[in-house]
Each structure stands twice: as C-alpha cells, then as structure tokens.
Design a protein around this motif. Structure first.
Motif, PDB file in Angstrom:
ATOM      1  N   ASN A 141      39.099  37.901  42.290  1.00 57.03           N
ATOM      2  CA  ASN A 141      39.147  39.328  42.635  1.00 57.03           C
ATOM      3  C   ASN A 141      39.099  40.222  41.399  1.00 57.03           C
ATOM      4  OD1 ASN A 141      39.240  38.776  45.385  1.00 57.03           O
ATOM      5  ND2 ASN A 141      41.488  38.688  45.425  1.00 57.03           N
ATOM      6  N   GLY A 142      38.896  39.638  40.228  1.00 57.94           N
ATOM      7  CA  GLY A 142      38.707  40.415  39.012  1.00 57.94           C
ATOM      8  C   GLY A 142      39.949  41.022  38.421  1.00 57.94           C
ATOM      9  N   CYS A 143      41.118  40.441  38.710  1.00 56.40           N
ATOM     10  CA  CYS A 143      42.382  41.032  38.249  1.00 56.40           C
ATOM     11  C   CYS A 143      43.079  40.198  37.171  1.00 56.40           C
ATOM     12  CB  CYS A 143      43.330  41.228  39.427  1.00 56.40           C
ATOM     13  SG  CYS A 143      42.693  42.369  40.673  1.00 56.40           S
ATOM     14  N   ALA A 144      42.400  39.177  36.661  1.00 53.89           N
ATOM     15  CA  ALA A 144      43.007  38.343  35.627  1.00 53.89           C
ATOM     16  C   ALA A 144      41.909  37.844  34.690  1.00 53.89           C
ATOM     17  CB  ALA A 144      43.755  37.173  36.257  1.00 53.89           C
ATOM     18  N   TYR A 145      42.332  37.380  33.510  1.00 53.86           N
ATOM     19  CA  TYR A 145      41.376  36.886  32.523  1.00 53.86           C
ATOM     20  C   TYR A 145      42.006  35.735  31.741  1.00 53.86           C
ATOM     21  CZ  TYR A 145      44.218  39.963  29.529  1.00 53.86           C
ATOM     22  OH  TYR A 145      45.266  40.578  28.873  1.00 53.86           O
ATOM     23  N   THR A 146      41.166  34.928  31.123  1.00 54.53           N
ATOM     24  CA  THR A 146      41.650  33.764  30.374  1.00 54.53           C
ATOM     25  C   THR A 146      41.448  33.960  28.871  1.00 54.53           C
ATOM     26  OG1 THR A 146      39.512  32.656  30.530  1.00 54.53           O
ATOM     27  CG2 THR A 146      41.118  32.201  32.273  1.00 54.53           C
ATOM     28  N   ILE A 147      42.393  33.406  28.123  1.00 49.03           N
ATOM     29  CA  ILE A 147      42.306  33.381  26.656  1.00 49.03           C
ATOM     30  C   ILE A 147      42.851  32.033  26.187  1.00 49.03           C
ATOM     31  CG2 ILE A 147      43.015  34.433  24.471  1.00 49.03           C
ATOM     32  CD1 ILE A 147      43.552  37.021  25.926  1.00 49.03           C
ATOM     33  N   ASP A 148      41.974  31.192  25.692  1.00 50.96           N
ATOM     34  CA  ASP A 148      42.384  29.911  25.098  1.00 50.96           C
ATOM     35  C   ASP A 148      43.294  29.101  26.033  1.00 50.96           C
ATOM     36  OD1 ASP A 148      41.013  30.694  22.799  1.00 50.96           O
ATOM     37  OD2 ASP A 148      42.799  31.675  21.967  1.00 50.96           O
ATOM     38  N   GLY A 149      42.941  29.041  27.297  1.00 47.68           N
ATOM     39  CA  GLY A 149      43.725  28.250  28.242  1.00 47.68           C
ATOM     40  C   GLY A 149      44.864  28.998  28.906  1.00 47.68           C
ATOM     41  N   ASP A 150      45.206  30.200  28.400  1.00 49.00           N
ATOM     42  CA  ASP A 150      46.202  31.061  29.052  1.00 49.00           C
ATOM     43  C   ASP A 150      45.485  31.956  30.052  1.00 49.00           C
ATOM     44  OD1 ASP A 150      48.417  30.179  27.520  1.00 49.00           O
ATOM     45  OD2 ASP A 150      47.847  31.535  25.879  1.00 49.00           O
ATOM     46  N   VAL A 151      46.164  32.293  31.141  1.00 53.48           N
ATOM     47  CA  VAL A 151      45.619  33.239  32.127  1.00 53.48           C
ATOM     48  C   VAL A 151      46.573  34.423  32.226  1.00 53.48           C
ATOM     49  CG1 VAL A 151      44.843  33.595  34.490  1.00 53.48           C
ATOM     50  CG2 VAL A 151      44.579  31.342  33.427  1.00 53.48           C
TER      51      VAL A 151
END
Length: 556
Positions: A141-151
């Motif tokens: 739904n476009g409300c989260a993003y990932t960075i190096d395995g973290d969400v």
C-alpha cells in the motif's frame, strides 16, 4: 429481589482517549465485545504498574461479562525484544527460555491478583507469519520502505498520525525503545522489521532474516484474533504515544477499514509521591509486595483509585487496604459461622418467607444500584468500596451482635434471614470486583495473619508467648507491663483483643503508618480524582489504638 427501574436505565459509559470524553458504550455487534489489551515484555518480574493496568482491565472484563456480554479478551506477551535479549545475554541464557519463564511468573502474579484469564494470550514468536503478512500489506500500500534489511513505516503516508495523542508530527520522537536512525526519511518513522544482528534470534522474511519491531506485533495479533475492526483497545497511559499511535497508523495502512471504537488507558503509579523508577530505588515488583501483603490487599488498594487517576503507592495505604480486606473477610467468616450454627439448630432461611428486614432490603437495593451506577460511570470503583459496601458490612455486624444476644423467636429469624441475604449480596459484589477468593474465609484470614507475622518478624509462638505474659501481668495487677506488651505488639502491626476470658490477635495498621496515611479526598469526578479506601479503623474505633480493647470486627 426484583430489578428496580433505576437499575434498568443506567447506560455504561467509558472514557475514550481518542475523543477525550466519556461515551456510551455500544459494541459493534450487539451482545458481543472484542477487546485487546497490550501485555508485558517478559524479561523480568512484573511490577505494580503492571498490576495497576491488568487489575483495571480485569474489572472492565468482569463488568462486561456481568452486563451479559459475550467477551473475547486478548492480552499478548512480547517474548522477543531488545530488553529480553540484553537480559538473556547478561545471564548467559537462551532468550526464549528466559522470556518463557517470566511469562509464567506473570501468569502466577495475575492469578494471585485474581485477574481472570483472557480468552487468548498470544506470544509474538508464535505469530511471525501474521506479522510478516501485515508488513507486506503495508508495503504493498506504499506506506513503508526498506533499508538494508530493515523495514520502516513512513509516518508521512498517514496524515492522521498524532490524532490519538494530540501530538503534531514535527513534535514526535521516533519511539521509546530505539535511537534515531539517520537513514530514515523522517525521524518519526518507526521499525516494522529489524534486520538480524549476530547472536540474536531471527526469522526469515522477504526482506531478509530479522525480527519484528515493537509496534507491529499488537496490530497483527489483534487483527488475527479480533479482525481489523473491534471494540476496545487498552493499555497504560504511557502507551498512548508512541505505541498506540503507531498501531493506528500501521493498522490503517494495512487495512483501510481498520477501526477501534474505544481507546482506554489507565493512569501511572507513583511511589510516595515520586514517579516509580529503578534509578530512584523505589521500584517494586508485584512479588515483592505480595510477599508481605495479601494479593487481595493490593487489588483492593488499586480499586480504591479510579483507573485513570494517578496512584500513589505507599506502605501506609497498602496497610490500610490490608486492614480493610481483613475486616471484610472477618465479617464474612463470622456471618458464615453464625448462620451455620443457626441452620443446624433452628429453622433455616428457606423455611421462612418475607422476614428480611426493611433495613436489609434497602441496603441490598442500594448495593445493587451503586454497583451498576458507579461501574457504569467509567468503572468508578472507589465509591463502591467506600459507601454502600461499608454500609452493608456494618449492618451485617449489627445482625451478628443481635444474634449473640437472646432475642424473641421472630426477631431472631428476621436477623438470620437478613444476614443470609446480605451475605449473599456482598459476596456477589465482591465477585464482580474480583475480591472474592476461591479459598475459604478462614483460609484467607490465616493468609493475612501469616503475612502480618512476616512483616512483624515474629512467629505465632512469639505472639502467643506475649499474650501469656500479658495475661500473667494483668493477673498480678502489673498493668503498666500489660499495656507495654500490647503497645509493643501494636507497633509491629499485631493487635490484641480481649473477648470474654480469651485474648486473640489480628493484624492491624501500625500507628506510624496510620498517621502517615492521607485522608481520602471527597469524590468530585471520575476523570482524575484519586480516592483511597476507607479502613475499618476510620469507620470505628481502631484495633490498632493502644487504649482500646475492642476488635475492629465482631468477635466470633
């Protein structure tokens, strides 16, 4: 006895943190209630702040059931968390083993405090699939993003963020349990999934091995057991932000139909007017308190304050609460003993009709009305303990005294029937409040006495020896010595009572603690007023007072 018209029209109202006002409770589905309360992070023994929260929501659970609702009550365990991992590493123990042990210790504390078991008690580690599915939905739904395995959840994607707590987005901090990560798009963004670190528990996921963030667990488990739309979500006031604020955001991001009707929060616990904290050295676990005071005393103390008010825990207040519960159970025990004797030797209550006194009938009516009107007013327990219940106990004691004197047959039967009905009604009230033990009254009284001896650092033999010494001193007319023995015991919380030719003992409030206890404030509103339970020593001549020989409860 017939239900009165006044009882029938009372509407149950609860304070909704979201709307900041009391509202009439209307479940989404008639006759059924779905309720979720945030549970403990199981890395240590639970403290009295936990007791405060779960006794409050136990009262809610009990009252909803009393009103006839079919209640599904969910309370979770956070059994994987930074604190658990840190404590396990310090002890050289497996995190799962440690958290499992403290889950069991928590359940023992809840049993001791007579909190009913919830319908479901899910653990985070047992619901990883549900958690990962919800995170995936949020990302879709476009409300989260990932960075190096973290969400991370993007708070900018949820315009209503801050509605529950009243905070503006620019004022919000990232969270209570993690530092600010410079990689985040917004400092207020919070973790849904944490990438695995060496030596820490982890689970496979589409974003790589890791474990859930703190907030997502409750959204996932509440949705799993109660759906995305349910009636009540509860917890301590400290959870309003960030935990519950984040729950709302991520739940709505996962499902636009997510909706919780009532958000309920209990107040904080202070210790001797200071905030409870380990750093101040005023941190008490439930187990530490119940080692010296009966769990019913702790529950009674907590119920003596409105659940949204701040609670000031002190030795003086817990001692007053302890004496109050002892008085209740002594009255119940004496009533059972006297009624048992009459039922064996004379006509029983079932063989006589229409003999309950008008005074007893009026007292029972008031008990029923007060229970419903006060609990329906946002669970206002203090006035129940301090008003109609005390009136009923006093009336029961008056009938007990009457039955010990020679009475005409009809007066005697009226007293027996009146006492029988009052006993039944008082037990029903105590049951709704969670103050009715499954043990016998005699067993409960003995448990109170055992803890009083522990506080006094005495044995039963020590007290009986002091009674013998005092009896001998009185016989020899050494009244100064006799008075001193009694005074010394009272200073340790042991009261002596002369009943006929016999001397018995019971716990009492130590005079120094009685003097420290602040008098109860008159009730003005259920919004924030703190009320303390009225001890028997404040209703009648105190059993702790050195100058009196009278018990705080009728002699057997």
């Amino acid at each position: 006895m017939a239900t009165t018209e006044e009882e029938e029209v009372v509407e149950f109202q609860v304070y909704n943190t979201m709307t900041r006002q009391k509202e009439v409770f209307k479940p989404k589905e008639p006759g059924k209630v779905k309720m979720y309360v945030c549970g403990v992070t199981s890395y240590d023994f639970s403290h009295i702040g936990h007791a405060r929260a779960y006794v409050a929501f136990d009262i809610l659970y009990r009252y909803l059931k009393y009103l006839g609702y079919d209640v599904v009550y969910v309370r979770n365990f956070t059994d994987v968390d930074d604190k658990i991992i840190k404590r396990a590493n310090e002890l050289g123990e497996d995190p799962k083993t440690l958290s499992g042990r403290y889950c069991q210790e928590f359940l023992k504390d809840m049993d001791d405090l007579q909190c009913l078991q919830p319908t479901h008690q899910p653990r985070v580690t047992e619901h990883m699939e549900q958690i990962k599915e919800m995170i995936a939905e949020i990302m879709t739904n476009g409300c989260a993003y990932t960075i190096d395995g973290d969400v991370y959840f993007s708070v900018d994607s949820f315009p209503e963020y801050g509605r529950l707590s009243g905070r503006k987005l620019e004022d919000n901090r990232a969270g209570e349990r993690v530092g600010v990560d410079s990689r985040k798009r917004n400092p207020a963004d919070f973790a849904l999934w944490k990438a695995a670190k060496p030596g820490e528990p982890s689970w496979e996921s589409p974003w790589g091995p890791g474990r859930p963030g703190w907030h997502i667990e409750c959204s996932a488990m509440s949705a799993y057991y109660l759906t995305h739309s349910f009636d009540i979500h509860g917890g301590g006031m400290d959870l309003t932000f960030p935990h519950h604020e984040n729950e709302i955001a991520q739940s709505c991001a996962a499902c636009r139909e997510s909706n919780i009707s009532y958000w309920m929060h209990n107040g904080f616990v202070n210790i001797d007017d200071e905030k409870m904290s380990k750093s101040l050295g005023n941190f008490f676990t439930i187990r530490e308190v119940t080692r010296l005071y009966h769990p019913l005393a702790l529950r009674y103390f907590l119920l003596g304050n409105h659940y949204r008010s701040p609670v000031n825990y002190s030795i003086s207040q817990i001692e007053i609460a302890s004496e109050s519960v002892f008085y209740i159970y002594q009255t119940l025990h004496d009533s059972e003993e006297v009624l048992s004797a009459f039922q064996q030797g004379t006509e029983t209550a079932t063989n006589v009709r229409g003999r309950v006194s008008p005074q007893a009938q009026d007292c029972i009516r008031k008990l029923r009305i007060e229970l419903k009107t006060k609990l329906s007013d946002d669970l206002h327990t203090p006035t129940i303990l301090n008003a109609a219940l005390q009136e009923a106990l006093r009336l029961m004691n008056s009938y007990l005294n009457m039955l010990k004197r020679r009475q005409q047959r009809q007066q005697q039967l009226t007293a027996v029937l009146s006492l029988t009905e009052l006993l039944k009604e008082v037990k029903a009230i105590l049951d709704v409040l969670g103050l009715l033990s499954s043990s016998t009254c005699a067993e409960v009284l003995q448990q109170f006495k055992e803890r009083a001896l522990k506080r006094a650092e005495l044995t039963e033999e020590d007290v009986l020896h002091a009674i013998e010494e005092r009896t001998l001193a009185r016989k020899n007319k050494e009244f100064a010595k006799s008075d001193q023995i009694r005074t010394d015991l009272v200073a340790k919380g042991i009261a002596l009572m002369d009943i006929g030719t016999e001397t018995v003992w019971r716990p009492c409030v130590r005079p120094e603690q009685e003097q420290r206890a602040a008098p109860a404030q008159p009730n003005q509103s259920s919004a924030a007023v703190q009320e303390q339970p009225v001890a028997p020593s404040q209703q009648m001549q105190s059993a702790a007072a050195p100058q009196t020989e009278q018990p705080a409860v009728p002699p057997q």
